[in-house]
Design an enzyme around this catalytic site. Sequence first.
Site, PDB file in Angstrom:
ATOM      1  N   ASP A   1     -11.381  -8.037   7.337  1.00 10.10           N
ATOM      2  CA  ASP A   1     -12.719  -7.866   6.772  1.00 10.10           C
ATOM      3  C   ASP A   1     -13.451  -9.204   6.688  1.00 10.10           C
ATOM      4  OD1 ASP A   1     -12.378  -5.177   6.579  1.00 10.10           O
ATOM      5  OD2 ASP A   1     -12.483  -5.060   4.404  1.00 10.10           O
TER       6      ASP A   1
ATOM      7  N   LYS B   1       3.165 -15.183   3.227  1.00  5.31           N
ATOM      8  CA  LYS B   1       3.202 -16.000   2.010  1.00  5.31           C
ATOM      9  C   LYS B   1       4.665 -16.313   1.716  1.00  5.31           C
ATOM     10  CE  LYS B   1       0.871 -18.010  -1.343  1.00  5.31           C
ATOM     11  NZ  LYS B   1       0.089 -19.236  -1.056  1.00  5.31           N
TER      12      LYS B   1
ATOM     13  N   ASP C   1      -5.624  -6.290   6.004  1.00  2.00           N
ATOM     14  CA  ASP C   1      -6.811  -5.607   5.501  1.00  2.00           C
ATOM     15  C   ASP C   1      -7.853  -6.624   5.054  1.00  2.00           C
ATOM     16  OD1 ASP C   1      -8.575  -3.730   4.522  1.00  2.00           O
ATOM     17  OD2 ASP C   1      -7.322  -3.114   2.839  1.00  2.00           O
TER      18      ASP C   1
ATOM     19  N   TYR D   1       0.816  -1.213   0.000  1.00  4.89           N
ATOM     20  CA  TYR D   1       0.000   0.000   0.000  1.00  4.89           C
ATOM     21  C   TYR D   1       0.851   1.265   0.000  1.00  4.89           C
ATOM     22  CZ  TYR D   1      -4.212  -2.759   1.057  1.00  4.89           C
ATOM     23  OH  TYR D   1      -5.258  -3.647   1.009  1.00  4.89           O
TER      24      TYR D   1
ATOM     25  N   ASP E   1      -3.448 -17.925   2.442  1.00  2.00           N
ATOM     26  CA  ASP E   1      -4.587 -18.646   1.886  1.00  2.00           C
ATOM     27  C   ASP E   1      -5.109 -19.683   2.874  1.00  2.00           C
ATOM     28  OD1 ASP E   1      -2.116 -19.816   1.486  1.00  2.00           O
ATOM     29  OD2 ASP E   1      -2.566 -20.618  -0.480  1.00  2.00           O
TER      30      ASP E   1
END
Length: 370
Positions: free
Chosen positions: A248, A188, A244, A143, A220
């Site tokens: 959510d 990851k 993020d 980001y 994942d």
Amino acid sequence: MNEEAEMKIVVLPGDGVGPEVAAEAVKCLELLSRHCGLGLRFETHDFGGAAIDAVGSSLPESTLAACKGADAVLMGAVGGPRWDERAEMPEVGLLRLRRELGLFANLRPARVIPGLESLSPLRADLAEGADVLVVRELTGGIYFGERRVEGETASDLCLYSRAEIERIAHIAFRAARGRRRRVTSVDKANVMATSKLWRRTVAEVAEDYPDVTLDHLYVDAAAMALVTNPRRFDVILTENMFGDILSDELSVIGGSIGLLGSASVGAAGPGLFEPIHGSAPDIAGLDIANPSGAIASAAMMLEELGLAPMGHILSEALQKTLLAGCRTADFGGNARCSEFGETVRESLRRRLARYDAHLELVTMNRGCCG
């Protein structure tokens, strides 16, 4: 209570439903401040799309200066499609505010309220007892990396330093010590270089916390486990983009994204407290938004300001309101935003009366026994 030193709270209502939900949270805080002599003083400033409309910038310098001089910042929501084609989008102001205030840690707690398991999209037996804190790194990663668009190709740089990972890891391990003493670091590392550094650094920091159990999951696998076995998690530690997305996903386990608040904190300076939901422009102005997330954020703010008992009382009032059946449409009810906020405040008044009675009894007992 005796009047405390004044504390300045900057309120950034923002866009969409932000002003509606922020107003209900502020009314709760004003009630607490009046009753308990907390000395909270509120200032409202333009921010996000509303600031773009007013002065052409999502984070005006006057707003930034006010935030830097505050004890805490309470935000409603930011963004909306009406500003999508603008050169500066509202979210740019939020990213800059986090950077300017040094807010590198985003804390997002999510739990299934006992007695409301049936409102979770998961089976009740899976949802029961779920209580997770996501600790998300907030000022690094993709980001904040360099963005490049060249003709028909584009790239976004994901960059992390060891120091950035170390400081967020310490936040997560310290938080776990106040919970169930388990940290799951999500990355990851089988693909990404930043994740390899992340995993190695977190493992090294864990050596300072022998009383906390650490495990690692690929992002994942973590996403799948959140909906198949959410009770396996206590504290999730992860980088900016993964945090993020996962928070959510986690937010709906309790029944609605509208329920949850968050805190963004750093090493010094004021924290930023905001519901995790978006600005929901399609329902703005209809008085049907859920102010629970904003009220929960206000409770987190009180705790961060050293007013933990008041934060707990506000959290209890919010939970009791939900359990009593007063709920907005997103949570299966028909209460208006303002109606829900007033019901929370009525519950708050009852709790404050009991709190006062308890303090009076303690004082009397000390006088008799002293």
